[in-house]
Design an enzyme around this catalytic site. Structure first.
Site, PDB file in Angstrom:
ATOM      1  N   GLY A  89       0.889  -1.202  -0.027  1.00 54.35           N
ATOM      2  CA  GLY A  89       0.071   0.222  -0.109  1.00 54.35           C
ATOM      3  C   GLY A  89       0.543   1.342   0.192  1.00 54.35           C
ATOM      4  N   LEU A  90       0.778   2.534   0.480  1.00 54.66           N
ATOM      5  CA  LEU A  90       1.076   3.380   0.630  1.00 54.66           C
ATOM      6  C   LEU A  90       1.417   3.908  -0.428  1.00 54.66           C
ATOM      7  CD1 LEU A  90       3.442   3.515   3.617  1.00 54.66           C
ATOM      8  CD2 LEU A  90       1.556   4.654   3.341  1.00 54.66           C
ATOM      9  N   CYS A  91       1.252   3.475  -1.957  1.00 55.91           N
ATOM     10  CA  CYS A  91       0.585   4.471  -2.958  1.00 55.91           C
ATOM     11  C   CYS A  91      -0.407   5.223  -3.613  1.00 55.91           C
ATOM     12  CB  CYS A  91       1.698   3.224  -3.685  1.00 55.91           C
ATOM     13  SG  CYS A  91       0.145   2.197  -4.077  1.00 55.91           S
ATOM     14  N   GLY A  92      -1.025   6.131  -2.800  1.00 58.48           N
ATOM     15  CA  GLY A  92      -2.170   6.631  -2.972  1.00 58.48           C
ATOM     16  C   GLY A  92      -3.370   6.311  -3.309  1.00 58.48           C
TER      17      GLY A  92
END
Lengths: 293, 127
Positions: A89-92
């Protein structure tokens, strides 16, 4: 009002968050360059492959004996959706956008009473889809422990799809992935890979049709080429995804770092003000204390 | 003519001003020169020879050839430059081929292709 110590703590915590997001941005930028290169290198192969197949499809006169991978089963009742996302995750909005696109498509299918099967590639799509579409998911594939996407990975998926197709488990297969347009823009796309869809391409005159000489005949070439094409399209999807993921993460982390910077500025002003207020208050107390004497 | 040798993950070789390319086609070796008619065909295992200002040789196991508008595209997921291939890779490929021929129930064409591959690998002498 928060005490000075609270403010100080918050500032340090935001600062360390910023450090992390900055580091993630740098890492994504470094990975992006490589992933982008890979995606662009693979485009040529898949475009050429597609071109050849469309040319072949148009030169086949007897559609009834053409391979089923090209023309499809007669019905279009059973659908297979292959949703490809990242493992992290952590990709907008990267993963969410792909899942959103696929959800719209699946909802339409279900409304029309079609049969639906889902294969998820990458753990994020499984996480996002299982709540509503859990009963349709027949397989989840993840390359989490792998650093680099290899041709054999795409072959693994495509072999599975092809054998399912020959077992008549579905009629139409659509893949979902994110096309890498630029670092700041990634576009989620749906692409039908079985049967081969070519109407759009020819309408736009993107591909010029040429009369070819075939050796051996068209049928045999198609039989050999179509399974390869599916694996190529999947590989393309995976590579485009990898580049998009890093691009999305880079811009998301860039934003996060900037937001953290703004927050730190605000908190620092707040902190300075309240410190000054404390000093002023103490001074007033001392002065008024001295006056009463 | 323009020649591109393409693998799924990279462009292996690309050049203009090539006078002739000889390829191991599935129905026999083929020499492709300037202004050949448009053709699509398959490769069997063998050596691709590209002749321009320099000579370049490539070892392929399978692939597709597409010639059109004086442009030759060779798409292959198993293409190696002959001067970069080493004996370790050769034995690896050979073992793979032998395993394939022993294990699976192959059709005639696959048997032919795999045995050609084994032959080609045996005759490979770092040209």
């Amino acid at each position: 009002m928060p005490s000075l110590k609270d403010l100080r703590n918050r500032i340090t915590s935001v600062k360390s968050t910023q450090k992390i997001t900055k580091a993630m941005k740098m890492v994504a930028a470094a990975k992006l360059r490589k992933a982008q290169e890979n995606a662009e290198k693979s485009r040529f192969y898949s475009e050429k492959m597609n071109e050849i197949i469309i040319n072949l499809k148009n030169s086949i006169t007897d559609m009834s004996s053409a391979p089923r991978l090209l023309t499809g089963n007669e019905s279009n009742e059973k659908h297979l959706c292959v949703v490809m996302t990242a493992d992290r995750g952590l990709c907008g909005g990267f993963n969410t956008n792909i899942c959103k696109k696929s959800r719209e498509f699946m909802n339409k299918l279900l409304m029309n009473g079609k049969e639906l099967k889902i294969i998820t590639v990458g753990s994020k799509s499984y996480d996002q889809l299982r709540r509503i579409y859990g009963k349709y998911i027949i397989e989840k594939i993840s390359f989490k422990n792998q650093k680099k996407i290899k041709v054999s990975d795409a072959n693994l998926i495509s072999n599975k799809i092809i054998s399912m197709f020959y077992d008549r488990e579905f009629d139409i297969c659509t893949i979902f992935y994110s096309k890498f347009k630029s670092v700041i823009s990634q576009e989620p796309v749906e692409q039908q890979i079985i049967p081969v869809k070519n109407d759009d391409l020819i309408k736009n005159n993107q591909i010029d049709l040429v009369q070819y000489e075939y050796e051996p005949d068209e049928q045999e070439i198609l039989n050999n080429l179509l399974p390869k094409n599916i694996s190529t399209q999947i590989l393309k999807g995976l590579l485009e995804n990898a580049a998009s993921e890093q691009g999305a993460r880079m811009s998301a982390m860039d934003n996060a770092s900037r937001n953290a910077g703004d927050l730190i500025e605000k908190l620092t002003i707040n902190y300075n003000r309240s410190r000054q207020a404390v000093i002023t208050k103490e001074l007033i107390e001392i002065i008024s204390g001295a006056e009463t004497l | 003519m323009e020649v591109n040798l393409v693998a799924p993950d990279k462009i292996v070789f690309s050049a203009k001003d090539i006078s002739m390319v000889s390829v191991p086609g599935i129905e026999g070796n083929m020499g492709i020169m300037d202004k050949h008619i448009p053709i699509i065909t398959f490769l069997r295992p063998g050596i691709i020879k590209v002749e321009g200002k320099e000579k370049n040789n490539f070892f392929v196991i399978s692939g597709v050839i597409d010639f059109k508008d004086n442009k030759l595209n060779i798409l292959s997921d198993s293409i190696y430059e002959t001067n970069k291939i080493d004996s370790k890779k050769l034995t690896e490929l050979k073992e793979e081929a032998i395993n394939k021929i022993n294990k699976n129930k192959l059709n005639d064409q696959d048997v032919y292709l795999t045995s050609t591959l084994i032959n080609e690998l045996d005759n490979f002498n770092f040209r």
